[in-house]
Design a protein around this motif. Sequence first.
Motif, PDB file in Angstrom:
ATOM      1  N   LEU A 159       0.812  -1.212   0.000  1.00  0.00           N
ATOM      2  CA  LEU A 159       0.000   0.000   0.000  1.00  0.00           C
ATOM      3  C   LEU A 159       0.850   1.268   0.000  1.00  0.00           C
ATOM      4  O   LEU A 159       0.354   2.346  -0.302  1.00  0.00           O
TER       5      LEU A 159
ATOM      6  N   GLU B 177      -8.105  -1.080   7.294  1.00  0.00           N
ATOM      7  CA  GLU B 177      -9.070  -0.334   6.486  1.00  0.00           C
ATOM      8  C   GLU B 177      -8.674   1.143   6.432  1.00  0.00           C
ATOM      9  O   GLU B 177      -8.724   1.770   5.371  1.00  0.00           O
ATOM     10  N   SER B 178      -8.264   1.691   7.563  1.00  0.00           N
ATOM     11  CA  SER B 178      -7.817   3.086   7.597  1.00  0.00           C
ATOM     12  C   SER B 178      -6.569   3.278   6.740  1.00  0.00           C
ATOM     13  O   SER B 178      -6.446   4.281   6.025  1.00  0.00           O
TER      14      SER B 178
ATOM     15  N   ARG C  98      -5.710   1.512   4.135  1.00  0.00           N
ATOM     16  CA  ARG C  98      -6.093   1.404   2.719  1.00  0.00           C
ATOM     17  C   ARG C  98      -6.665   2.723   2.210  1.00  0.00           C
ATOM     18  O   ARG C  98      -6.465   3.088   1.052  1.00  0.00           O
ATOM     19  N   LYS C  99      -7.389   3.432   3.068  1.00  0.00           N
ATOM     20  CA  LYS C  99      -7.948   4.732   2.665  1.00  0.00           C
ATOM     21  C   LYS C  99      -6.848   5.762   2.447  1.00  0.00           C
ATOM     22  O   LYS C  99      -7.024   6.693   1.668  1.00  0.00           O
ATOM     23  N   LEU C 100      -5.735   5.622   3.153  1.00  0.00           N
ATOM     24  CA  LEU C 100      -4.624   6.560   3.026  1.00  0.00           C
ATOM     25  C   LEU C 100      -3.699   6.227   1.864  1.00  0.00           C
ATOM     26  O   LEU C 100      -2.839   7.035   1.505  1.00  0.00           O
TER      27      LEU C 100
ATOM     28  N   VAL D 257      -3.522   6.381  -4.871  1.00  0.00           N
ATOM     29  CA  VAL D 257      -4.255   5.696  -5.932  1.00  0.00           C
ATOM     30  C   VAL D 257      -3.256   5.120  -6.920  1.00  0.00           C
ATOM     31  O   VAL D 257      -2.321   5.804  -7.356  1.00  0.00           O
TER      32      VAL D 257
END
Length: 88
Positions: free
Chosen positions: A15, A56-57, A59-61, A64
Amino acid sequence: MSTNVEATAAEIEQLRVGDNAPGLAQLALTLAATLDGKDGATAKANAGRELRAVLESLRKLAPVATETDRVDELAKRREDGRVRARRA
């Protein structure tokens, strides 16, 4: 079979969020270590739930992904050709 710590570290690396959110990344690794440890089932269940929320947090950070495929490459070349034609 990999451990939860190894799997979590691999996901954090994939990530590319370790530098952006070092605290969350370290928390995820600590929770994963709890899952790998000898604690009781209740502690592991709680750690698993929290690990899922932290991941999950993260992954949001995550930035792209900029994956391109053959169609994207052709569209870009076509657009570049149109720009050159306008300039000529």
